[in-house]
Design a protein around this motif. Structure first.
Motif, PDB file in Angstrom:
ATOM      1  N   GLU A  66      10.522   2.490  -3.797  1.00  0.00           N
ATOM      2  CA  GLU A  66       9.578   1.805  -2.647  1.00  0.00           C
ATOM      3  C   GLU A  66       9.533   3.532  -1.938  1.00  0.00           C
ATOM      4  OE1 GLU A  66       9.225  -1.360  -0.681  1.00  0.00           O
ATOM      5  OE2 GLU A  66       9.280  -2.295  -3.114  1.00  0.00           O
ATOM      6  N   VAL A  67      10.542   4.355  -2.025  1.00  0.00           N
ATOM      7  CA  VAL A  67      10.079   5.561  -0.889  1.00  0.00           C
ATOM      8  C   VAL A  67      10.692   7.260  -2.318  1.00  0.00           C
ATOM      9  CG1 VAL A  67      10.980   4.490   0.387  1.00  0.00           C
ATOM     10  CG2 VAL A  67      12.464   5.423  -0.881  1.00  0.00           C
ATOM     11  N   LEU A  68       9.963   8.350  -2.502  1.00  0.00           N
ATOM     12  CA  LEU A  68      10.140   9.316  -2.548  1.00  0.00           C
ATOM     13  C   LEU A  68      10.038  10.664  -2.074  1.00  0.00           C
ATOM     14  CD1 LEU A  68       7.409  11.975  -3.640  1.00  0.00           C
ATOM     15  CD2 LEU A  68       6.990   9.549  -5.458  1.00  0.00           C
ATOM     16  N   ALA A  69      10.728  11.774  -2.266  1.00  0.00           N
ATOM     17  CA  ALA A  69       9.957  12.784  -1.306  1.00  0.00           C
ATOM     18  C   ALA A  69       9.948  13.494  -2.431  1.00  0.00           C
ATOM     19  CB  ALA A  69      11.726  13.201  -0.812  1.00  0.00           C
ATOM     20  N   ALA A  70       9.407  14.800  -1.806  1.00  0.00           N
ATOM     21  CA  ALA A  70       8.793  16.180  -2.794  1.00  0.00           C
ATOM     22  C   ALA A  70       9.063  16.705  -1.734  1.00  0.00           C
ATOM     23  CB  ALA A  70       7.078  15.499  -3.441  1.00  0.00           C
ATOM     24  N   ALA A  71       9.297  18.150  -1.870  1.00  0.00           N
ATOM     25  CA  ALA A  71       8.767  18.970  -1.533  1.00  0.00           C
ATOM     26  C   ALA A  71       7.975  20.133  -2.096  1.00  0.00           C
ATOM     27  CB  ALA A  71      10.464  19.900  -2.275  1.00  0.00           C
ATOM     28  N   CYS A  72       7.689  20.359  -1.031  1.00  0.00           N
ATOM     29  CA  CYS A  72       5.881  21.350  -1.329  1.00  0.00           C
ATOM     30  C   CYS A  72       5.830  22.360  -0.214  1.00  0.00           C
ATOM     31  CB  CYS A  72       4.937  20.073  -1.767  1.00  0.00           C
ATOM     32  SG  CYS A  72       3.259  21.527  -1.768  1.00  0.00           S
ATOM     33  N   ASP A  73       5.409  23.376   0.332  1.00  0.00           N
ATOM     34  CA  ASP A  73       4.563  23.907   1.066  1.00  0.00           C
ATOM     35  C   ASP A  73       3.237  23.864   1.864  1.00  0.00           C
ATOM     36  OD1 ASP A  73       3.152  26.061   3.344  1.00  0.00           O
ATOM     37  OD2 ASP A  73       4.956  26.552   3.267  1.00  0.00           O
ATOM     38  N   VAL A  74       2.734  23.118   2.544  1.00  0.00           N
ATOM     39  CA  VAL A  74       1.456  22.121   2.572  1.00  0.00           C
ATOM     40  C   VAL A  74       0.266  23.556   2.914  1.00  0.00           C
ATOM     41  CG1 VAL A  74       1.822  20.621   3.772  1.00  0.00           C
ATOM     42  CG2 VAL A  74       1.098  22.513   4.833  1.00  0.00           C
ATOM     43  N   SER A  75       0.363  25.063   3.035  1.00  0.00           N
ATOM     44  CA  SER A  75      -0.064  25.711   2.610  1.00  0.00           C
ATOM     45  C   SER A  75      -0.516  26.517   0.944  1.00  0.00           C
ATOM     46  CB  SER A  75       0.692  26.545   3.418  1.00  0.00           C
ATOM     47  OG  SER A  75       1.551  27.290   2.956  1.00  0.00           O
ATOM     48  N   ASP A  95       1.528   9.167  -9.921  1.00  0.00           N
ATOM     49  CA  ASP A  95       1.528   8.491 -11.490  1.00  0.00           C
ATOM     50  C   ASP A  95       2.961   7.597 -10.396  1.00  0.00           C
ATOM     51  OD1 ASP A  95       0.840  10.036 -13.515  1.00  0.00           O
ATOM     52  OD2 ASP A  95       2.110  12.072 -13.132  1.00  0.00           O
ATOM     53  N   LYS A  96       3.739   7.915  -9.153  1.00  0.00           N
ATOM     54  CA  LYS A  96       5.100   7.121  -9.671  1.00  0.00           C
ATOM     55  C   LYS A  96       4.319   5.627  -8.268  1.00  0.00           C
ATOM     56  CE  LYS A  96       9.099   6.518  -8.390  1.00  0.00           C
ATOM     57  NZ  LYS A  96      10.521   7.244  -7.743  1.00  0.00           N
ATOM     58  N   PHE A  97       2.998   6.020  -7.533  1.00  0.00           N
ATOM     59  CA  PHE A  97       3.009   4.297  -6.981  1.00  0.00           C
ATOM     60  C   PHE A  97       1.876   3.938  -6.584  1.00  0.00           C
ATOM     61  CE2 PHE A  97       6.196   6.700  -3.351  1.00  0.00           C
ATOM     62  CZ  PHE A  97       7.393   4.889  -4.096  1.00  0.00           C
ATOM     63  N   GLY A  98       0.931   5.365  -7.551  1.00  0.00           N
ATOM     64  CA  GLY A  98      -0.671   4.864  -8.196  1.00  0.00           C
ATOM     65  C   GLY A  98      -1.567   4.930  -6.907  1.00  0.00           C
ATOM     66  N   LYS A  99      -2.712   4.286  -5.976  1.00  0.00           N
ATOM     67  CA  LYS A  99      -3.382   4.905  -4.650  1.00  0.00           C
ATOM     68  C   LYS A  99      -3.050   4.590  -3.636  1.00  0.00           C
ATOM     69  CE  LYS A  99      -6.282   1.475  -7.300  1.00  0.00           C
ATOM     70  NZ  LYS A  99      -6.931   0.258  -7.121  1.00  0.00           N
ATOM     71  N   VAL A 100      -3.154   6.035  -3.503  1.00  0.00           N
ATOM     72  CA  VAL A 100      -2.795   6.371  -1.725  1.00  0.00           C
ATOM     73  C   VAL A 100      -3.743   5.583  -0.579  1.00  0.00           C
ATOM     74  CG1 VAL A 100      -2.278   8.091  -0.119  1.00  0.00           C
ATOM     75  CG2 VAL A 100      -1.754   8.620  -2.349  1.00  0.00           C
ATOM     76  N   HIS A 101      -3.687   5.050   0.599  1.00  0.00           N
ATOM     77  CA  HIS A 101      -4.028   4.172   1.485  1.00  0.00           C
ATOM     78  C   HIS A 101      -4.161   4.860   2.533  1.00  0.00           C
ATOM     79  CE1 HIS A 101      -3.344   1.398  -1.771  1.00  0.00           C
ATOM     80  NE2 HIS A 101      -4.357   0.539  -1.839  1.00  0.00           N
ATOM     81  N   HIS A 125       1.067  -1.479  -0.002  1.00  0.00           N
ATOM     82  CA  HIS A 125       0.043   0.264   0.443  1.00  0.00           C
ATOM     83  C   HIS A 125       0.815   1.421  -0.137  1.00  0.00           C
ATOM     84  CE1 HIS A 125      -3.840  -1.783   1.523  1.00  0.00           C
ATOM     85  NE2 HIS A 125      -4.267  -2.524   0.333  1.00  0.00           N
ATOM     86  N   THR A 126       0.254   2.440  -0.233  1.00  0.00           N
ATOM     87  CA  THR A 126       1.050   3.785   0.001  1.00  0.00           C
ATOM     88  C   THR A 126       1.250   4.637   0.797  1.00  0.00           C
ATOM     89  OG1 THR A 126       1.274   3.784  -2.642  1.00  0.00           O
ATOM     90  CG2 THR A 126       1.711   5.656  -1.661  1.00  0.00           C
ATOM     91  N   ALA A 127       1.616   4.845   1.456  1.00  0.00           N
ATOM     92  CA  ALA A 127       1.449   6.172   2.678  1.00  0.00           C
ATOM     93  C   ALA A 127       2.533   7.415   2.359  1.00  0.00           C
ATOM     94  CB  ALA A 127       1.733   5.668   3.872  1.00  0.00           C
ATOM     95  N   LYS A 156       4.480   1.905   0.415  1.00  0.00           N
ATOM     96  CA  LYS A 156       5.316   2.069  -0.848  1.00  0.00           C
ATOM     97  C   LYS A 156       5.138   3.539   0.605  1.00  0.00           C
ATOM     98  CE  LYS A 156       3.104   1.215  -3.492  1.00  0.00           C
ATOM     99  NZ  LYS A 156       2.773   0.770  -5.065  1.00  0.00           N
ATOM    100  N   VAL A 157       6.347   4.260   0.231  1.00  0.00           N
ATOM    101  CA  VAL A 157       6.133   5.979   1.191  1.00  0.00           C
ATOM    102  C   VAL A 157       6.380   6.873   0.078  1.00  0.00           C
ATOM    103  CG1 VAL A 157       7.115   7.013   3.259  1.00  0.00           C
ATOM    104  CG2 VAL A 157       5.791   4.303   3.538  1.00  0.00           C
ATOM    105  N   ALA A 158       5.772   8.283   0.558  1.00  0.00           N
ATOM    106  CA  ALA A 158       6.158   9.383  -0.054  1.00  0.00           C
ATOM    107  C   ALA A 158       6.228  10.675   1.083  1.00  0.00           C
ATOM    108  CB  ALA A 158       5.438  10.101  -0.898  1.00  0.00           C
ATOM    109  N   ILE A 159       7.137  11.116   1.311  1.00  0.00           N
ATOM    110  CA  ILE A 159       7.437  12.374   2.549  1.00  0.00           C
ATOM    111  C   ILE A 159       6.953  13.798   1.572  1.00  0.00           C
ATOM    112  CG2 ILE A 159       8.657  10.740   4.349  1.00  0.00           C
ATOM    113  CD1 ILE A 159      10.781  12.411   3.335  1.00  0.00           C
ATOM    114  N   VAL A 160       6.810  14.013   2.332  1.00  0.00           N
ATOM    115  CA  VAL A 160       6.796  15.866   1.488  1.00  0.00           C
ATOM    116  C   VAL A 160       6.716  16.408   2.486  1.00  0.00           C
ATOM    117  CG1 VAL A 160       4.873  16.828   0.565  1.00  0.00           C
ATOM    118  CG2 VAL A 160       3.840  14.641   0.383  1.00  0.00           C
ATOM    119  N   ASP A 161       7.526  17.902   2.285  1.00  0.00           N
ATOM    120  CA  ASP A 161       7.868  18.852   3.663  1.00  0.00           C
ATOM    121  C   ASP A 161       8.694  19.836   2.917  1.00  0.00           C
ATOM    122  OD1 ASP A 161       9.667  19.736   6.017  1.00  0.00           O
ATOM    123  OD2 ASP A 161       9.221  17.895   6.857  1.00  0.00           O
ATOM    124  N   ARG A 162       8.703  21.034   3.878  1.00  0.00           N
ATOM    125  CA  ARG A 162       9.113  22.445   2.724  1.00  0.00           C
ATOM    126  C   ARG A 162      10.443  22.884   2.698  1.00  0.00           C
ATOM    127  NH1 ARG A 162       6.998  27.189   5.406  1.00  0.00           N
ATOM    128  NH2 ARG A 162       8.185  26.561   7.946  1.00  0.00           N
TER     129      ARG A 162
END
Length: 288
Positions: free
Chosen positions: A62-71, A85-91, A10-12, A35-41
């Motif tokens: 199985e892991v990815l990091a994305a730079a983004c401000d949640v606001s 695109d990379k991981f499909g459905k998020v659970h 599953h994807t987190a 599979k885990v995606a972390i998002v941080d600024r």
């Protein structure tokens, strides 16, 4: 018995996943085979966190990091599209991004704007941007929002933070009500309410963990245990504050309205002694 959303492959997605509780949770999810995606600024923190996660993962895909401000709603939607695109459905979605620059009622406007847009706005944005697709795919899902005891007992000293975290509590309660009344919904929400946790947010100038604090890892261990038990309110103790004391503080705060006391009466000169006696006395009665 694991929560069905927390299944291998599953994807987190973890917002604010580059440090603290977010990174500890991301590591736990990777170890569980997700599979885990972390998002941080913060780019530097993202890079080091991604390296740590890659070392734990079965493969670099199985892991990815994305730079983004949640606001930033537009940026967050692009991030969601990239993750899909990379991981499909998020659970699993963990809305954990938070800041605490400090605030006062008539103090710096920039701090108010930043705290409300990230701590509260970011949770609303993350839930709305990822949540609809989680409902639509029909598989088990879990949205964990990080609140705070300061959003429930609202101690004096940092009103912007308290307001943001009170909002997170109210939003997440409404979210869970919505999810449980949506036909065919397999998605649940949970409110993580950490105690005193030793992270970059709380560290200040200290270099050594205070005895009273839990580590981020202890907090995530407790969270996983309570998710398995099916709890919505994940009320974490710490080494200073047992659950009994939290319960008394929360009861007293609600009692201000019911008893028509002044607000924040725990810290009012005419009532502080009453609270201290209440906090001390019930324990003795219960122990006897």
């Amino acid at each position: 018995m694991h929560h069905p959303a927390l299944a291998p492959l599953h994807t987190a997605v973890v917002m604010g996943g580059a440090s603290g509780i977010g990174l500890a949770a991301a590591k736990r999810f990777v170890r569980a085979g997700l599979k885990v995606a972390i998002v941080d600024r913060r780019i530097e923190d993202l890079e080091s966190a991604l390296a740590e996660l890659e070392a734990l993962a079965n493969g670099p895909d199985e892991v990815l990091a994305a730079a983004c401000d949640v606001s930033d709603r537009v940026g967050l939607q692009k991030t969601a599209d990239h993750i899909a695109d990379k991981f499909g459905k998020v659970h699993v979605l963990m809305n954990n991004a938070g800041i605490q620059p400090g605030s006062s009622i008539f103090g710096d406007q920039a701090n108010w704007d930043a705290v409300l847009s990230i701590n509260l706005g970011g949770i609303v944005n993350g839930t709305r941007i990822f949540g609809s697709a989680m409902l639509a795919h029909g598989e088990p899902g879990l949205i964990i929002n990080t609140g705070s005891k300061q959003g429930i007992t609202t101690p004096p000293g940092d009103p912007a933070y308290n307001v943001s975290k009170a909002g997170v509590k109210v939003f997440t309660e409404a979210l869970q009500h919505e999810l449980r009344n949506t036909e065919g919904s397999q998605v649940e929400a949970a409110l993580l309410i950490p105690g005193f946790v030793w992270t970059g947010l709380t560290k200040g100038g200290h270099t050594e963990k205070p005895a009273g604090a839990w580590t981020a890892e202890e907090t995530v261990d407790f969270m996983m245990e309570r998710l398995e038990a099916g709890d919505f309110y994940i009320l974490c103790p710490d080494n200073d504050t047992p659950r009994r004391l939290d319960e008394k503080r929360m009861r007293w705060a609600a009692g201000d309205i019911i008893e028509n006391r002044p607000p924040l009466s725990r810290w009012h000169k005419d009532f502080a002694d009453h609270f201290a006696a209440y906090a001390a006395g019930e324990d003795e009665a219960d122990a006897g």
